[in-house]
Scaffold this active site. Sequence first.
Site, PDB file in Angstrom:
ATOM      1  N   CYS A  95      40.642  36.618  33.893  1.00 16.39           N
ATOM      2  CA  CYS A  95      39.243  37.034  33.825  1.00 16.39           C
ATOM      3  C   CYS A  95      38.781  37.436  35.221  1.00 16.39           C
ATOM      4  CB  CYS A  95      38.395  35.878  33.307  1.00 16.39           C
ATOM      5  SG  CYS A  95      36.642  36.266  33.202  1.00 16.39           S
ATOM      6  N   LEU A  96      38.087  38.561  35.325  1.00 14.80           N
ATOM      7  CA  LEU A  96      37.598  39.019  36.629  1.00 14.80           C
ATOM      8  C   LEU A  96      36.574  38.050  37.216  1.00 14.80           C
ATOM      9  CD1 LEU A  96      37.163  42.827  35.842  1.00 14.80           C
ATOM     10  CD2 LEU A  96      39.012  41.752  37.137  1.00 14.80           C
TER      11      LEU A  96
HETATM   12 ZN    ZN Z   1      36.361  37.813  31.599  1.00 15.87          ZN
END
Ligand code: ZN
Length: 193
Positions: A95-96
């Site tokens: 996830c960023l």
């Molecule tokens: Zn994410």
Amino acid sequence: MPIQITGTAVLHRRAAPVTEITPRIIQLVDDMVETMHAAPGVGLAAPQVGVGLQVFVWSYDDAEVLHEGHILNPKLTTFGGLRARLERDPAEEGCLSIPGARAPLARAPRVRLEGMDLGGNHLQIDATGWLARIFQHEYDHLQGVLYRDRLRRARRSEVDEIITSHGWGRGIAQWLPGVDGEESDFTEGGVRA
Ligand code: ZN
């Protein structure tokens, strides 16, 4: 746009529906697409750029087709969830908003995504495999849920160790793709938020 890191409140609450397609919403989608490519990532939800609205974008090349799009006010229906939960070797997800971490997570193998595009048209997309995973991940963001929240205890502890090693998770933190580097640059000890 700067990407919000876990601990920032907007990531942990439900996003509000878009009530009107204004120039601001059109600009938001445009900026989100640019940010997703700069990160780089295969999907991005509005809360990740600090906007608590039900909007997400995606861009995923499955080697045959480039799946690209945006959706407002999505609904997601999952199919075959039980089989996915029994999956022995689920794919790894990242996830960023938790840069540098990855963990295997079972997801439903098939989903139906419905919502609206910027033209006000009704969208319905049936997806399998990685695209189905992306839709589940981004839809979760709009409910204030991160993939970390869905991990089994041992895997969640590993991700939490990365989060605390960076001093994240306690309040506002963010990173700017293209300025602070790429998502893949995040490693333990290399704080870029
Ligand atoms: Zn994410």
